[in-house]
Structure formats: C-alpha cells, structure tokens
Design a protein around this motif. Structure first.
Motif, PDB file in Angstrom:
ATOM      1  N   MET A  84       3.380 -17.150 -38.849  1.00  0.00           N
ATOM      2  CA  MET A  84       5.036 -16.295 -39.782  1.00  0.00           C
ATOM      3  C   MET A  84       4.740 -17.982 -40.245  1.00  0.00           C
ATOM      4  O   MET A  84       5.742 -17.824 -41.388  1.00  0.00           O
ATOM      5  CB  MET A  84       6.132 -16.764 -37.777  1.00  0.00           C
ATOM      6  N   VAL A  85       4.488 -19.111 -39.274  1.00  0.00           N
ATOM      7  CA  VAL A  85       5.071 -20.235 -40.418  1.00  0.00           C
ATOM      8  C   VAL A  85       3.766 -20.178 -41.646  1.00  0.00           C
ATOM      9  O   VAL A  85       5.165 -21.191 -42.666  1.00  0.00           O
ATOM     10  CB  VAL A  85       4.686 -21.364 -39.318  1.00  0.00           C
ATOM     11  N   GLY A  86       2.909 -20.056 -41.408  1.00  0.00           N
ATOM     12  CA  GLY A  86       2.191 -19.885 -42.716  1.00  0.00           C
ATOM     13  C   GLY A  86       3.032 -18.783 -43.519  1.00  0.00           C
ATOM     14  O   GLY A  86       2.355 -19.484 -45.002  1.00  0.00           O
ATOM     15  N   GLU A  87       3.064 -17.918 -42.848  1.00  0.00           N
ATOM     16  CA  GLU A  87       3.945 -16.864 -44.178  1.00  0.00           C
ATOM     17  C   GLU A  87       4.978 -17.296 -44.906  1.00  0.00           C
ATOM     18  O   GLU A  87       5.899 -17.321 -46.204  1.00  0.00           O
ATOM     19  CB  GLU A  87       3.974 -15.479 -43.414  1.00  0.00           C
ATOM     20  N   VAL A  88       5.687 -17.786 -44.145  1.00  0.00           N
ATOM     21  CA  VAL A  88       7.201 -18.726 -44.386  1.00  0.00           C
ATOM     22  C   VAL A  88       6.496 -19.979 -45.731  1.00  0.00           C
ATOM     23  O   VAL A  88       6.987 -20.154 -46.432  1.00  0.00           O
ATOM     24  CB  VAL A  88       7.873 -19.804 -43.608  1.00  0.00           C
ATOM     25  N   GLY A  89       5.460 -20.696 -45.280  1.00  0.00           N
ATOM     26  CA  GLY A  89       5.019 -21.107 -46.677  1.00  0.00           C
ATOM     27  C   GLY A  89       4.409 -20.844 -47.660  1.00  0.00           C
ATOM     28  O   GLY A  89       4.882 -20.885 -48.838  1.00  0.00           O
ATOM     29  N   GLU A  90       4.131 -19.566 -47.614  1.00  0.00           N
ATOM     30  CA  GLU A  90       3.813 -18.681 -48.062  1.00  0.00           C
ATOM     31  C   GLU A  90       5.222 -18.283 -49.317  1.00  0.00           C
ATOM     32  O   GLU A  90       5.514 -18.365 -50.811  1.00  0.00           O
ATOM     33  CB  GLU A  90       3.334 -17.149 -48.528  1.00  0.00           C
ATOM     34  N   VAL A  91       6.501 -18.040 -48.639  1.00  0.00           N
ATOM     35  CA  VAL A  91       7.666 -17.746 -49.534  1.00  0.00           C
ATOM     36  C   VAL A  91       8.256 -18.995 -49.946  1.00  0.00           C
ATOM     37  O   VAL A  91       8.389 -18.748 -51.624  1.00  0.00           O
ATOM     38  CB  VAL A  91       8.550 -16.832 -48.154  1.00  0.00           C
ATOM     39  N   SER A  92       7.921 -19.780 -49.124  1.00  0.00           N
ATOM     40  CA  SER A  92       8.021 -20.994 -50.181  1.00  0.00           C
ATOM     41  C   SER A  92       7.046 -21.679 -51.499  1.00  0.00           C
ATOM     42  O   SER A  92       8.171 -21.780 -52.341  1.00  0.00           O
ATOM     43  CB  SER A  92       8.309 -22.124 -49.235  1.00  0.00           C
ATOM     44  N   GLU A  93       6.092 -21.148 -51.123  1.00  0.00           N
ATOM     45  CA  GLU A  93       5.913 -21.026 -52.882  1.00  0.00           C
ATOM     46  C   GLU A  93       6.297 -21.231 -54.025  1.00  0.00           C
ATOM     47  O   GLU A  93       6.060 -21.110 -55.505  1.00  0.00           O
ATOM     48  CB  GLU A  93       4.364 -21.151 -52.681  1.00  0.00           C
ATOM     49  N   LEU A  94       6.933 -20.143 -53.191  1.00  0.00           N
ATOM     50  CA  LEU A  94       7.290 -18.547 -54.640  1.00  0.00           C
ATOM     51  C   LEU A  94       8.505 -19.193 -55.320  1.00  0.00           C
ATOM     52  O   LEU A  94       9.380 -18.919 -56.229  1.00  0.00           O
ATOM     53  CB  LEU A  94       7.532 -17.473 -54.049  1.00  0.00           C
ATOM     54  N   PHE A  95       9.070 -19.781 -54.274  1.00  0.00           N
ATOM     55  CA  PHE A  95      10.616 -20.314 -54.886  1.00  0.00           C
ATOM     56  C   PHE A  95       9.943 -22.236 -55.628  1.00  0.00           C
ATOM     57  O   PHE A  95      11.234 -22.543 -55.990  1.00  0.00           O
ATOM     58  CB  PHE A  95      12.300 -20.925 -53.756  1.00  0.00           C
TER      59      PHE A  95
END
Length: 174
Positions: A88-99
């Motif tokens: 989940m933390v890795g996926e949150v990182g992927e969301v962060s990359e989009l912003f």
C-alpha cells in the motif's frame, strides 16, 4: 461494539447510512445536482458542489471481491499484514508521483488529461484495495472504525474553536 446510526448522528451530527428509495437513491438525496452535496454559502458566494461517490460497490463488496481474487490465485500466503502495508505504501508513492512537480492542483483536476485522470483512478484504486485487505487481515471493521474516529475528531477539533485554522489539536487552548 457496533455504533448505531442514531448514536452516530447524535454524537457526530452526521448521517451515516441513509435509507434508500426503491430506485436505490438515498432518501433525501439531492438529485438535482447529480447526487452531490451542497455546501452552506460562505461570504455571500454561491455554495460549491461537493463530489460524491456512487452508492455501489460498498467497501464490503470491494473487500469480498478482492478476497475472491486473492483466493483464486492462491496469494493469501503473501498477503499478510506487513506485506499488504508495504504494498500500500508503494501504491501511495505511485499516487504521489502523479502529483510531483505540478505545484498546487485545483479540485476536480481541470488541467489533467483524461489519460492522467484514468491513471490516477487506477493508482487510488490500488491504495484502497490494499487498505481494505489490510483492514480485513487485521480484523478492523473499517466503516465502524471510521465512524468512531470521526466522532473522536469532532471532540478534538470542535468547529467553534478550529474554524478556518490548520493547527493541530494540541495547539489549541481552552
């Protein structure tokens, strides 16, 4: 211990799970604005429309679908709490990359392309799926936990004290 809808309404001042009409529309829903909530007017300005989620699938539906998906693939051996948290933390990182590098982004993402919005929806879905599966593995009834947490937040952040401020509750004085 489950908290009843009436108890939550009394404690939080919120409606937790509205009754539905025969067509599936929540009773009292604002159907004139696409099911979106209307915020109270501020400073005489027209109130903004709030985004709202669709009624289905429910969190329980998503939890069940993901459990079936995991079971069909024999992945439960890998889906232990620690592994789910790290995923989940890795996926949150992927969301962060989009912003990342965009500066402030306006609500509704008016400057984003449809492809960018779709990518965001996929990454946010991954976060939600892992969150629900983590809650399941930890035996946390997430909808009830959210209601209890919101009640605690109302006590920690009374609107009369905190309105318009971003301070942490420990910074407020009685």
């Amino acid at each position: 211990m489950a908290v009843s809808r009436e108890e939550m309404e009394d404690l939080c001042g919120i409606v937790t799970a509205p009754s539905r009409l025969a067509n599936g529309t929540p009773k009292g829903a604002d159907t004139k604005h696409g099911g979106q909530d209307t915020c109270p007017p501020q400073n005489g300005l027209k109130p903004p429309q709030r985004f709202s989620f669709s009624a289905e699938p429910t969190m329980e539906d998503i939890r069940r679908l993901q459990a079936e998906f995991t079971d069909e693939r024999g992945w439960n051996q890998f889906h232990q709490p620690r592994n789910l948290l790290l995923a989940m933390v890795g996926e949150v990182g992927e969301v962060s990359e989009l912003f990342q590098w965009r500066g402030e982004v306006a609500e509704g993402l008016p400057d984003w392309t449809e492809t960018e919005r779709e990518h965001l929806s996929h990454e946010l879905s991954d976060v939600l799926i892992y969150l629900l599966e983590l809650a399941e593995k930890c035996h946390v009834d997430l909808p009830q936990a959210v209601l209890k947490k919101m009640a605690l937040n109302r006590l920690k952040y009374p609107a009369s004290k905190v309105h318009g401020s971003a301070k942490k509750y420990t910074e407020y004085q009685d």
